[in-house]
Every structure is written in structure tokens, then in C-alpha cells.
Enzyme design. Structure first.
Site, PDB file in Angstrom:
ATOM      1  N   TYR A  51       0.837  -1.211   0.000  1.00  0.00           N
ATOM      2  CA  TYR A  51       0.000   0.000   0.000  1.00  0.00           C
ATOM      3  C   TYR A  51       0.874   1.264   0.000  1.00  0.00           C
ATOM      4  O   TYR A  51       0.366   2.370  -0.133  1.00  0.00           O
ATOM      5  CB  TYR A  51      -0.938   0.051   1.217  1.00  0.00           C
ATOM      6  CG  TYR A  51      -1.885  -1.118   1.354  1.00  0.00           C
ATOM      7  CD1 TYR A  51      -2.103  -2.005   0.306  1.00  0.00           C
ATOM      8  CD2 TYR A  51      -2.565  -1.347   2.545  1.00  0.00           C
ATOM      9  CE1 TYR A  51      -2.967  -3.087   0.437  1.00  0.00           C
ATOM     10  CE2 TYR A  51      -3.435  -2.422   2.684  1.00  0.00           C
ATOM     11  CZ  TYR A  51      -3.614  -3.292   1.623  1.00  0.00           C
ATOM     12  OH  TYR A  51      -4.466  -4.359   1.770  1.00  0.00           O
ATOM     13  N   HIS A 109       0.611 -11.565   2.764  1.00  0.00           N
ATOM     14  CA  HIS A 109      -0.450 -10.872   2.023  1.00  0.00           C
ATOM     15  C   HIS A 109      -1.206 -11.814   1.070  1.00  0.00           C
ATOM     16  O   HIS A 109      -2.432 -11.841   1.049  1.00  0.00           O
ATOM     17  CB  HIS A 109       0.166  -9.701   1.246  1.00  0.00           C
ATOM     18  CG  HIS A 109      -0.804  -8.627   0.877  1.00  0.00           C
ATOM     19  ND1 HIS A 109      -0.456  -7.301   0.811  1.00  0.00           N
ATOM     20  CD2 HIS A 109      -2.104  -8.672   0.545  1.00  0.00           C
ATOM     21  CE1 HIS A 109      -1.510  -6.587   0.464  1.00  0.00           C
ATOM     22  NE2 HIS A 109      -2.526  -7.404   0.287  1.00  0.00           N
TER      23      HIS A 109
END
Ligand SMILES: NC(=O)C1=CN([C@@H]2O[C@H](COP(=O)(O)OP(=O)(O)OC[C@H]3O[C@@H](n4cnc5c(N)ncnc54)[C@H](OP(=O)(O)O)[C@@H]3O)[C@@H](O)[C@H]2O)C=CC1
Ligand SMILES: O=C(O)C(=O)[C@@H](O)[C@H](O)C(=O)CO
Length: 277
Positions: A51, A109
Site C-alpha cells: 500500500y 499478504h
């Protein structure tokens, strides 16, 4: 301020029943959005290397003035950092960008099963936890066979599996596996990214009945399924709206009616084939 209740994870951590998604919250406005969420009562902040906002999330923690132990900062290992040594180095990089001395919640992730290095990654996370650099370890986007593999090969059960979950994709089987193994479910894109979900007649009807917003109905559905939703909002009033879901309850039939909206994933995010950089 909203008081967000907690549940106890399999490692005894008190984990909020709702957190803040931070994908796309970057720069000064991103820091301000995370600070406003903390002021509203959010205690779980969901970041990731990919991100590119770990600095912003760490900065918001510092600016909030809250005791560090009152907040749970989550970040995630990207696909390119899978592997034992790579994971150790990735954690150090995340700590540096966050400007913190501990990652509270550390997740893989995506499993990237074709690369097949997630078991080594998981072993490194266990070592990081034992060293105290990381508190809670978990995964994201893991299927039942992939969860079974890391558990069988290491004997360590993830505390959390963060998966795509919303009324269009209720993930019944994965949730049942989590319940049997004491893994907390966390819902990503809990609002289905503000798609037409919020204008579905059944969502609107239930909202009217309880005098709450469609968003609150959907987030309450997650809570009653036993999953922690992490809605992202950059806006202080929508953050508050999303957090004010602990003063009403859906009937079992209403939960079932929302789950009946099932139609599948929002996008091409099948963990068996998706390869994350
Ligand atoms: N592990 C993984 O692979 C993944 C993890 N995630 C995590 O999950 C988080 C949430 O998922 P995300 O994909 O962002 O989608 P969400 O389902 O949280 O939806 C976010 C969208 O909904 C809007 N919104 C938020 N609250 C309201 C409201 N009350 N009324 C109307 N609109 C609203 C936001 O706009 P606005 O900001 O303007 O309010 C934004 O456009 C991410 O931020 C990330 O942390 C997401 C995808 C994958
Ligand atoms: O947001 C995340 O956590 C992701 O895993 C991304 O893949 C995201 O869902 C995305 O849509 C990237 O295009």
C-alpha cells in the site's frame, strides 16, 4: 468516541471487532484520515508493504498521542519478499518505514502457491514472533488446503486469515474451517468496495427496519458472522458511521437474507492463481 469491542485471538491478543482499511490512504491526507479514525475509536489499522503507506500509518500512530499499546498496527509481506531470509529482511524494512519497534499484526499478504515459498515465509514469521519483533502472526488470502499445509508443516496455527468477504462472497466453508481451528476471520473489502451492494433492496429494507444506514447493516452482518471487517474510509463522518454498529443486532433471518446475495468474488482474486508482486 466509539467503543469498539474486542475478541481474544488464539495467541491471547485482544483483537478489535472492527478495524480501518488503509489501502489508498497515502500522503498528508492519508495521515489525517488515519488520525481521525483513531480519534473516532478505531484501534486496528490495516496497512501493507504494497500500500506504500507504512510511513503514514506509523506517523498517524505518533500524532494520535495514544499509548502505543492501545493500537494494533497490521502490515503484510508482499509476494516478492517470500522466503525465510527475505521475510526477516522485509519485517525490518516495515519496522523502519513504520518507525515503530514492533509490528502488532503481521500477515502473509497472498500465498503465491505457484512460487511455493509460503511455508518458509511462515517459519520466519514464527521466528520473528519468538524474537518479539512481531506480536500476532497470521495470513491473508489462504484457502483451506494452504492453511492446512502451514499448520501441518509447522504446528503453528495462524491467529488470523484476512480474506475477501462480503454478502456477495460469504465464504461459508473457509469461515467454518476458521471456527474449527480457532483462526479469526478478517474481512477485506467488507463493503464490496461500495459497489451496488449498498443499493440492494434487501440491504435497504433491513436498514430501514433498524433505522441505520445500508453500510451499517453490511458491517453488522460481518460482526455477527464472527469476522472483523476493515472498511476503508478517508472521510471522518463515514468512519464514524462505519464504527457505530455495536448498538443494534440483526435477526438470524436478516443475516441469512444478506448471505443469500452470494454471487462470488468481486474481481479476479483467486488465491490459487493470483500472484502478488
Ligand atoms: N488482504 C488483501 O488482499 C486485501 C486487503 N484489503 C484491505 O481491506 C481494506 C478495505 O477494503 P477496500 O478494498 O478498501 O474496500 P471497502 O469495501 O472497505 O470499500 C471502500 C470504499 O467504500 C467507501 N465507503 C467507506 N465507508 C462508506 C460509507 N459509510 N458510505 C459510503 N461509502 C463508504 C470508501 O470511500 P471513502 O473513502 O470516500 O469513504 C471506498 O470507496 C483495504 O483498505 C485494505 O486495508 C483490501 C483488498 C485486498
Ligand atoms: O489491496 C490489497 O490488499 C490487494 O491485495 C490488492 O491486490 C488490491 O486488492 C488490488 O485491487 C490491486 O489491484
Amino acid at each position: 468516541m466509539v467503543n469498539i469491542p474486542t475478541v481474544t485471538l488464539n495467541d491471547q491478543t485482544a483483537f478489535p471487532e472492527l478495524g480501518l482499511g488503509t489501502y489508498r490512504l497515502t500522503g498528508e491526507s492519508g495521515i489525517a484520515a488515519v488520525v481521525s479514525a483513531i480519534e473516532t475509536g478505531y484501534r486496528l489499522l490495516d496497512s501493507a508493504v504494497n500500500y506504500e503507506n507504512e510511513h503514514e500509518v506509523g506517523e498517524a500512530v505518533r500524532r494520535s498521542g495514544l499509548d502505543r499499546d492501545d493500537l494494533l498496527v497490521a502490515t503484510k509481506i508482499p509476494g516478492r519478499d517470500h522466503g525465510y531470509d527475505e521475510t526477516i529482511a522485509s519485517a525490518r524494512g516495515s519496522l523502519q518505514r513504520l518507525g515503530l519497534d514492533r509490528i502488532d499484526v503481521y500477515l502473509i499478504h497472498w500465498p503465491n502457491p505457484r512460487v511455493d515459498r509460503f511455508v518458509d515465509t511462515w517459519r520466519a514469521m514464527i521466528a520473528l514472533r519468538d524474537e518479539g519483533l512481531v506480536r500476532t502472526i497470521g495470513v491473508s488470502n489462504f484457502t483451506i488446503p494452504l492453511l492446512t499445509r502451514i499448520i501441518d508443516e509447522t504446528g503453528v496455527v495462524p491467529a488470523i486469515n484476512q480474506v475477501e468477504l462480503h454478502p456477495y462472497f460469504p465464504q461459508q466453508e473457509v469461515r467454518a474451517f476458521h471456527a474449527r481451528n480457532d483462526i479469526r476471520t478478517e474481512s477485506w473489502s467488507p463493503l464490496a468496495r461500495r459497489s451496488e451492494l449498498l443499493t440492494e433492496p434487501v440491504v435497504q429494507e433491513i436498514a430501514g427496519r433498524h433505522r441505520v444506514s445500508p453500510t451499517q447493516v453490511v458491517l453488522r452482518w460481518h460482526v455477527q458472522l464472527g469476522s472483523t471487517p476493515i472498511p476503508k474510509s478517508a472521510d471522518a463522518s463515514r468512519q464514524r458511521e462505519n464504527a457505530e454498529i455495536f448498538g443494534f443486532a440483526l435477526a438470524d433471518e436478516e443475516v441469512a437474507a444478506l448471505s443469500a446475495l452470494e454471487r462470488g468474488r468481486l474481481w479476479d482474486g483467486d488465491p490459487d492463481t493470483h500472484e502478488e508482486f
